[in-house]
Design an enzyme around this catalytic site. Structure first.
Site, PDB file in Angstrom:
ATOM      1  N   THR A  14       0.830  -1.213   0.000  1.00  0.00           N
ATOM      2  CA  THR A  14       0.000   0.000   0.000  1.00  0.00           C
ATOM      3  C   THR A  14       0.861   1.258   0.000  1.00  0.00           C
ATOM      4  O   THR A  14       0.620   2.193  -0.773  1.00  0.00           O
ATOM      5  CB  THR A  14      -0.902  -0.005   1.265  1.00  0.00           C
ATOM      6  OG1 THR A  14      -1.562  -1.260   1.330  1.00  0.00           O
ATOM      7  CG2 THR A  14      -1.911   1.119   1.244  1.00  0.00           C
ATOM      8  N   VAL A 134       3.945   7.859  12.735  1.00  0.00           N
ATOM      9  CA  VAL A 134       2.895   8.380  13.630  1.00  0.00           C
ATOM     10  C   VAL A 134       2.059   9.384  12.847  1.00  0.00           C
ATOM     11  O   VAL A 134       2.576  10.382  12.354  1.00  0.00           O
ATOM     12  CB  VAL A 134       3.505   9.079  14.873  1.00  0.00           C
ATOM     13  CG1 VAL A 134       2.392   9.570  15.793  1.00  0.00           C
ATOM     14  CG2 VAL A 134       4.459   8.158  15.605  1.00  0.00           C
ATOM     15  N   ILE A 138       0.532  13.572   8.806  1.00  0.00           N
ATOM     16  CA  ILE A 138       0.611  14.709   9.747  1.00  0.00           C
ATOM     17  C   ILE A 138       2.078  14.888  10.172  1.00  0.00           C
ATOM     18  O   ILE A 138       2.658  13.958  10.723  1.00  0.00           O
ATOM     19  CB  ILE A 138      -0.249  14.457  11.004  1.00  0.00           C
ATOM     20  CG1 ILE A 138      -1.694  14.120  10.624  1.00  0.00           C
ATOM     21  CG2 ILE A 138      -0.190  15.626  11.953  1.00  0.00           C
ATOM     22  CD1 ILE A 138      -2.559  13.709  11.814  1.00  0.00           C
ATOM     23  N   GLY A 189     -12.806  -1.710   4.876  1.00  0.00           N
ATOM     24  CA  GLY A 189     -11.338  -1.760   4.813  1.00  0.00           C
ATOM     25  C   GLY A 189     -10.659  -0.842   5.808  1.00  0.00           C
ATOM     26  O   GLY A 189      -9.458  -0.616   5.738  1.00  0.00           O
ATOM     27  N   ASP A 203      -1.926  -0.248  18.866  1.00  0.00           N
ATOM     28  CA  ASP A 203      -1.392   0.590  17.783  1.00  0.00           C
ATOM     29  C   ASP A 203      -1.161   2.014  18.303  1.00  0.00           C
ATOM     30  O   ASP A 203      -0.099   2.609  18.085  1.00  0.00           O
ATOM     31  CB  ASP A 203      -2.398   0.580  16.610  1.00  0.00           C
ATOM     32  CG  ASP A 203      -2.018   1.553  15.513  1.00  0.00           C
ATOM     33  OD1 ASP A 203      -1.094   1.243  14.754  1.00  0.00           O
ATOM     34  OD2 ASP A 203      -2.643   2.633  15.427  1.00  0.00           O
ATOM     35  N   LYS A 207       2.547   4.318  18.912  1.00  0.00           N
ATOM     36  CA  LYS A 207       2.761   5.682  18.402  1.00  0.00           C
ATOM     37  C   LYS A 207       2.994   6.655  19.559  1.00  0.00           C
ATOM     38  O   LYS A 207       3.843   7.543  19.483  1.00  0.00           O
ATOM     39  CB  LYS A 207       1.555   6.114  17.567  1.00  0.00           C
ATOM     40  CG  LYS A 207       1.394   5.280  16.293  1.00  0.00           C
ATOM     41  CD  LYS A 207       0.047   5.527  15.654  1.00  0.00           C
ATOM     42  CE  LYS A 207      -0.135   4.687  14.397  1.00  0.00           C
ATOM     43  NZ  LYS A 207      -1.530   4.702  13.910  1.00  0.00           N
TER      44      LYS A 207
HETATM   45  N1  LIG Z   1      -0.995   1.388   5.115  1.00  0.00           N
HETATM   46  C1  LIG Z   1      -1.030   2.495   5.858  1.00  0.00           C
HETATM   47  O1  LIG Z   1      -2.001   3.254   5.817  1.00  0.00           O
HETATM   48  C2  LIG Z   1       0.137   2.840   6.743  1.00  0.00           C
HETATM   49  C3  LIG Z   1       0.109   4.048   7.463  1.00  0.00           C
HETATM   50  C4  LIG Z   1       1.198   4.406   8.259  1.00  0.00           C
HETATM   51  C5  LIG Z   1       2.270   3.541   8.353  1.00  0.00           C
HETATM   52  N2  LIG Z   1       2.249   2.348   7.667  1.00  0.00           N
HETATM   53  C6  LIG Z   1       3.390   1.461   7.812  1.00  0.00           C
HETATM   54  O2  LIG Z   1       4.006   1.295   6.542  1.00  0.00           O
HETATM   55  C7  LIG Z   1       4.591  -0.003   6.460  1.00  0.00           C
HETATM   56  C8  LIG Z   1       4.064  -0.720   5.206  1.00  0.00           C
HETATM   57  O3  LIG Z   1       2.659  -0.848   5.318  1.00  0.00           O
HETATM   58  P1  LIG Z   1       1.749  -1.278   4.067  1.00  0.00           P
HETATM   59  O4  LIG Z   1       0.356  -0.941   4.469  1.00  0.00           O
HETATM   60  O5  LIG Z   1       2.291  -0.723   2.815  1.00  0.00           O
HETATM   61  O6  LIG Z   1       1.943  -2.862   4.108  1.00  0.00           O
HETATM   62  P2  LIG Z   1       1.539  -3.917   2.961  1.00  0.00           P
HETATM   63  O7  LIG Z   1       0.560  -3.323   2.020  1.00  0.00           O
HETATM   64  O8  LIG Z   1       1.209  -5.173   3.646  1.00  0.00           O
HETATM   65  O9  LIG Z   1       2.913  -4.104   2.157  1.00  0.00           O
HETATM   66  C9  LIG Z   1       4.008  -4.778   2.705  1.00  0.00           C
HETATM   67  C10 LIG Z   1       5.061  -4.942   1.634  1.00  0.00           C
HETATM   68  O10 LIG Z   1       6.196  -5.547   2.206  1.00  0.00           O
HETATM   69  C11 LIG Z   1       6.556  -6.709   1.469  1.00  0.00           C
HETATM   70  N3  LIG Z   1       7.062  -7.723   2.392  1.00  0.00           N
HETATM   71  C12 LIG Z   1       6.432  -8.244   3.469  1.00  0.00           C
HETATM   72  N4  LIG Z   1       7.210  -9.160   4.068  1.00  0.00           N
HETATM   73  C13 LIG Z   1       8.350  -9.214   3.341  1.00  0.00           C
HETATM   74  C14 LIG Z   1       9.531  -9.990   3.428  1.00  0.00           C
HETATM   75  N5  LIG Z   1       9.683 -10.908   4.390  1.00  0.00           N
HETATM   76  N6  LIG Z   1      10.494  -9.789   2.504  1.00  0.00           N
HETATM   77  C15 LIG Z   1      10.333  -8.870   1.526  1.00  0.00           C
HETATM   78  N7  LIG Z   1       9.242  -8.115   1.392  1.00  0.00           N
HETATM   79  C16 LIG Z   1       8.265  -8.286   2.282  1.00  0.00           C
HETATM   80  C17 LIG Z   1       5.291  -7.194   0.778  1.00  0.00           C
HETATM   81  O11 LIG Z   1       5.636  -7.927  -0.374  1.00  0.00           O
HETATM   82  P3  LIG Z   1       4.517  -8.483  -1.433  1.00  0.00           P
HETATM   83  O12 LIG Z   1       3.894  -7.270  -2.046  1.00  0.00           O
HETATM   84  O13 LIG Z   1       5.296  -9.278  -2.399  1.00  0.00           O
HETATM   85  O14 LIG Z   1       3.553  -9.285  -0.608  1.00  0.00           O
HETATM   86  C18 LIG Z   1       4.617  -5.852   0.464  1.00  0.00           C
HETATM   87  O15 LIG Z   1       5.086  -5.339  -0.742  1.00  0.00           O
HETATM   88  C19 LIG Z   1       4.254  -0.693   7.795  1.00  0.00           C
HETATM   89  O16 LIG Z   1       5.314  -0.532   8.693  1.00  0.00           O
HETATM   90  C20 LIG Z   1       3.048   0.076   8.284  1.00  0.00           C
HETATM   91  O17 LIG Z   1       2.897   0.052   9.694  1.00  0.00           O
HETATM   92  C21 LIG Z   1       1.224   1.988   6.870  1.00  0.00           C
END
Ligand SMILES: NC(=O)c1ccc[n+]([C@@H]2O[C@H](COP(=O)([O-])OP(=O)(O)OC[C@H]3O[C@@H](n4cnc5c(N)ncnc54)[C@H](OP(=O)(O)O)[C@@H]3O)[C@@H](O)[C@H]2O)c1
Length: 438
Positions: A14, A134, A138, A189, A203, A207
């Site tokens: 994402t 966090v 923001i 979602g 969570d 933060k």
């Molecule tokens: N989503 C939000 O709104 C949001 C907001 C603030 C902070 N964050 C933080 O941002 C980070 C990413 O979140 P996200 O929502 O983007 O997560 P996500 O959609 O689940 O994406 C995770 C990515 O990491 C890859 N991955 C997972 N395990 C792996 C491994 N062992 N080796 C290599 N690649 C690996 C996955 O690969 P595949 O694509 O091949 O499965 C995917 O591309 C997290 O720390 C989250 O807490 C997210």
């Protein structure tokens, strides 16, 4: 001419995919603002074969995160896989130990290993930037770390979890139960299939631990955070809050007290007139009380690919500019151990909802127990179900009683309510919600 900053990104989900997109679509603006170009040169994720909506032509695919982290062709490692353990931890450590700068959005990693990682950054000269961890878009990390560098902070508190705020907003506006709103949040979602990390407050706690460290110059101490979630909140609590001039929010609060630093996450009554009370739905907000200045409230999207990528790319731009702030606002040697203020000594007003058994002397028994603990009542509301009529079977129906106390101590409230329960003048467990004044 300065060479472009070469970036390696681990994680193309994402957030990661949006970061790749933003660096490409904003290339000219970023180069203008940073004084040099920013180029994604290598990436990794779990599956190379997965279809992604981004153009990765000309970008090297590296097999595993550790190899990417130490890749000689990158200057900046961007960790967007998530999780407090490996591979995120070992990859970030390896990148920092190799003298590279790191950008991450990973609050779990920072809350658990922030100190160790900041030490590695300090030792080897790389930046460790984590604005998106966090409140996503923001800019609260920068505000605490840089914008308020000359200001003493007394309190920082906020709505740090969009899922919980969405659920409480729906409950308030539509009179629905927690379970109904959670199901809707999952359908839309906004909540995970396993929602406990969000709704149980963990969570928010991660933060908050990061914000507290930045605000008070202490070592991140996730274990020092007192945590309560929102699953026990009932529609009648939201109705009562409304009638009494409050809104109900899941707040993370870090405050300096005479007994140490209080770090707590719990459902909270906030005055309807406060800035934080206006924040509805999935939106996040953080209020900072600085010495000698009125409170500052930052409001914005706390999740979502584009919003989170906005903060990640800003962090990368800082690396491109050569800005390297201390990860927790000051050199590691100056960060103090957190002196945890015991929750029992928390001082504040309380909302208490009891189901009083409807027989003579009940109200007097409750009042006596509160008075024994020197708890003063600001207001009391008694609601007779069915307008006071007896139930069809002729049995006495318990009467909801809602009390708002003046400021008192948590242990006094706990002792008084334990005595009330022992007296058997109420049914079930009392509902207790702390009040946070502006
Ligand atoms: N989503 C939000 O709104 C949001 C907001 C603030 C902070 N964050 C933080 O941002 C980070 C990413 O979140 P996200 O929502 O983007 O997560 P996500 O959609 O689940 O994406 C995770 C990515 O990491 C890859 N991955 C997972 N395990 C792996 C491994 N062992 N080796 C290599 N690649 C690996 C996955 O690969 P595949 O694509 O091949 O499965 C995917 O591309 C997290 O720390 C989250 O807490 C997210």
């Amino acid at each position: 001419m300065v060479a472009p900053l070469k970036v390696g990104i681990a994680g193309l989900g994402t957030v990661g995919a949006e970061v790749v997109r933003l660096i490409e679509t904003q290339a000219r603006v970023l180069a203008g603002r940073s004084g040099r170009g920013i180029r994604v040169v290598a990436v990794t994720a779990r599956s190379k074969a997965k279809k992604r909506s981004i153009d990765l032509r000309g970008v090297e695919w590296v097999k595993d995160p550790l190899a990417l982290a130490t890749h000689p062709g990158i200057d900046c490692f961007v960790e967007l896989m998530g999780g407090a353990g490996d591979p995120a931890l070992s990859a970030v450590e390896a990148a920092l130990n190799a003298g590279k700068s790191v950008v991450t959005a990973n609050k779990a990693l920072l809350a658990k290993h922030g100190l160790k990682l900041a030490k590695a950054a300090e030792k080897h000269g790389g930046a460790l930037n984590y604005e998106a961890a966090v409140g996503a878009a923001i800019p609260v990390i920068k505000t605490l770390r840089e914008g308020l560098a000359g200001t003493g902070i007394n309190r920082v508190y906020g709505i740090l979890n969009g899922t919980c705020n969405y659920i409480l907003t729906r409950m308030e506006q539509e009179g629905l139960s927690f379970a109904e709103c959670l199901t809707d949040a999952q359908r839309l979602g906004y909540a995970e299939a396993n929602p406990s990390f969000d709704v149980d407050g963990h969570d928010t706690a991660q933060k908050l631990a990061i914000l507290a460290s930045l605000a008070f110059g202490t070592k991140v101490a996730q274990g020092a955070v007192y945590v309560e979630g929102i699953s026990s909140i009932a529609p009648e609590d939201l109705r009562a809050a409304d009638e009494l001039g409050y809104r109900l929010k899941l707040l993370g609060v870090a405050v300096r007290t005479a007994k140490g630093i209080e770090q707590r996450v719990h459902p909270t009554m906030v005055p309807k007139s406060s800035s934080i009370a206006q924040v509805m739905g999935v939106t996040n907000a953080v209020t900072i009380d600085g010495e000698g200045i009125p409170p500052i409230t930052l409001v914005g999207p706390g999740a979502g690919g584009a919003a989170t990528a906005s903060a990640v790319v800003a962090d990368i731009a800082d690396v491109a500019r050569g800005i390297r702030a201390h990860p927790f606002g000051r050199p590691i040697a100056q960060l103090r151990d957190t002196k945890k203020a015991p929750m029992e000594r928390h001082e504040g007003g309380y909302y208490i909802r009891l189901l009083a058994r409807d027989f003579p002397g009940t109200a007097a028994a409750i009042a006596t127990r509160l008075a024994e603990q020197k708890i003063s009542i600001e207001s009391i509301v008694q609601r007779h179900p069915n307008g006071g009529a007896a139930s069809p079977d002729g049995k006495a129906v318990p009467v909801p009683v809602i009390l708002i106390t003046y400021a008192t101590h948590e242990d006094a409230v706990r002792r008084a309510l334990a005595a009330v329960q022992k007296d058997k003048v109420i049914s079930g467990r009392p509902q207790v919600i702390r009040i946070e004044k502006n």
